[in-house]
Scaffold this active site. Structure first.
Site, mmCIF file in Angstrom:
data_model
loop_
_atom_site.group_PDB
_atom_site.id
_atom_site.type_symbol
_atom_site.label_atom_id
_atom_site.label_comp_id
_atom_site.label_asym_id
_atom_site.label_seq_id
_atom_site.Cartn_x
_atom_site.Cartn_y
_atom_site.Cartn_z
ATOM 1 N N ASP A 177 -3.522 0.326 12.723
ATOM 2 C CA ASP A 177 -3.550 -1.130 12.582
ATOM 3 C C ASP A 177 -3.813 -1.786 13.933
ATOM 4 O O ASP A 177 -4.625 -2.711 14.054
ATOM 5 C CB ASP A 177 -2.204 -1.591 12.013
ATOM 6 N N HIS A 260 -10.182 -5.631 9.006
ATOM 7 C CA HIS A 260 -9.159 -5.974 8.029
ATOM 8 C C HIS A 260 -9.757 -6.462 6.709
ATOM 9 O O HIS A 260 -9.149 -6.285 5.652
ATOM 10 C CB HIS A 260 -8.185 -7.002 8.611
ATOM 11 N N HIS A 263 -10.365 -3.337 4.946
ATOM 12 C CA HIS A 263 -9.075 -2.872 4.422
ATOM 13 C C HIS A 263 -8.770 -3.571 3.099
ATOM 14 O O HIS A 263 -8.389 -2.943 2.111
ATOM 15 C CB HIS A 263 -7.944 -3.154 5.415
ATOM 16 N N HIS A 277 -1.218 0.963 5.373
ATOM 17 C CA HIS A 277 -2.069 -0.137 5.799
ATOM 18 C C HIS A 277 -2.982 0.304 6.939
ATOM 19 O O HIS A 277 -4.201 0.087 6.915
ATOM 20 C CB HIS A 277 -1.183 -1.308 6.246
#
Length: 383
Positions: A177, A260, A263, A277
């Site tokens: 992350d 992101h 993601h 995550h």
């Protein structure tokens, strides 16, 4: 006369960040500075780990211990249940203790209830704890929406002994992350695009994102060795700060971009729902590097480093393949939906471009891994 548009650069940050070995015992004293009737939210596993030292600290601070369980994603329904618990118990501060979902749910509930809130992560698994936003999911684990708040947490408390005792995969996910933070912040800075607080990036936010990146490349592998031996070392302290504080400030005040958004797109593929995550974000980061035409050496170094860390950089590892055209198309369409952060890139990004880049990372990563004698990719999750 046209209305004058004011362009502002904003830095968002929590009121207090506390990190250290054994810090969980000071939670009571810290919360007593912002409230008198706290509500603690934690699942049974986390509560079994933190209850004893936490109770000692609460007794010393003269605070009651009231805890409710949490066993779901941060869904809208779960948030509403916490709001009801806040109201029925007359609580004036809520603390999410555990992982990203419980912390996001506690933040969202605290905002709706009009009380103060605290983030108490038990692993350095994401940069969400410091932020003024929550990620809300469906009951099945698919991304639903971001919820933005007018303030950051009143307190973020990290006990690095808990980080050392958490599963290694949690720290690996946090590294994934946080590695995205600089890659996304520099893209946002180039475009002078909006950040997660709705304004333009500050130089401070961008610099903190870069500092997080530098610390991870220097200390991540040693920090993972500390977790494997359940010890707190300077490397683990540094990576905990990079994963949580520096990446948190960096993404919120520096900006998100393609990584992101990809993601979020990947959550549309059921095969990825058991991944952390950060594991999904790492696929997004590599895809962003391909999208922006990063130098081949930078892409190669990223693949080698993230493979050694234990992060996925192929579709195979996340349960997909280049032949899964329909699934990858759905990911690309979701990643480029209106309002997604991929539109912070300094050039237009289409679903076709994302699909091409996603499909390409498999061959690139396999070639680089083979050239460096690294293991061939295998799925992280078994069917």
């Amino acid at each position: 006369m046209a209305e004058k548009q004011i362009v502002e650069q904003v830095l968002a940050a929590p009121s207090r960040y506390v990190q250290g070995k054994g810090a969980i015992e000071s939670l009571g004293a810290r919360l007593s500075e912002i409230g008198s009737t706290p509500l603690l939210v934690a699942d049974d596993v986390v509560w079994g780990i933190v209850e004893e030292p936490l109770r000692r600290g609460f007794e010393e601070a003269g605070l009651p211990v009231t805890r409710v369980g949490f066993d779901s994603y941060a869904t809208a329904a779960a948030v509403d249940e916490l709001v009801e618990a806040i109201g029925s118990g007359g609580h004036d501060v809520i603390a999410g203790v555990g992982g990203g979902s419980v912390i996001d749910a506690a933040k969202a509930a605290g905002h709706l209830a009009g009380i103060r809130w605290a983030s108490v992560p038990t692993a350095a698994s994401s940069d969400a704890p410091t932020s003024a936003l929550s990620v809300i999911y469906t009951a099945e684990g698919a991304f639903e929406e971001y919820r933005f708040f007018p303030k950051n947490p009143d307190l973020v408390l990290m006990d690095t002994q808990l980080v050392a005792g958490a599963p290694e995969r949690f720290l690996i996910g946090g590294i994934g992350d946080a590695l995205a933070t600089w890659v996304e912040a520099r893209a946002t800075a180039r475009a002078f695009a909006g950040t997660m607080v709705g304004d333009r990036p500050t130089r401070t936010g961008t610099a903190l994102a870069k500092l997080s990146w530098e610390i991870l490349w220097e200390h991540a592998l040693d920090a993972l060795e500390a977790v494997r031996s359940n010890t707190v070392t300077p490397a683990l302290e540094a990576v905990t700060e990079a994963n949580t504080l520096l990446s948190g400030l960096g993404f919120e005040s520096g900006g998100l971009a393609a990584a992101h958004a990809i993601h979020n797109g990947l959550t549309a593929a059921p095969q990825t729902h058991g991944l952390t995550h950060g594991e999904k974000v790492n696929i997004g980061t590599l895809t962003q590097l391909v999208l922006e035409g990063a130098p081949a050496r930078d892409i190669e170094d990223f693949i080698v480093f993230t493979t050694r860390v234990g992060l996925p950089n192929t579709l195979t590892e996340i349960g997909l393949s280049p032949q899964d055209t329909a699934e990858l198309r759905a990911v690309a369409e979701a990643a480029t939906a209106p309002g997604e952060t991929i539109h912070n890139m300094p050039f237009p990004v289409t679903a076709d471009a994302v699909l091409d880049a996603l499909t390409t990372i498999e061959a690139i990563s396999r070639r680089v891994r083979a050239a460096h004698g690294l293991a061939e990719p295998t799925p992280i999750l078994t069917p």
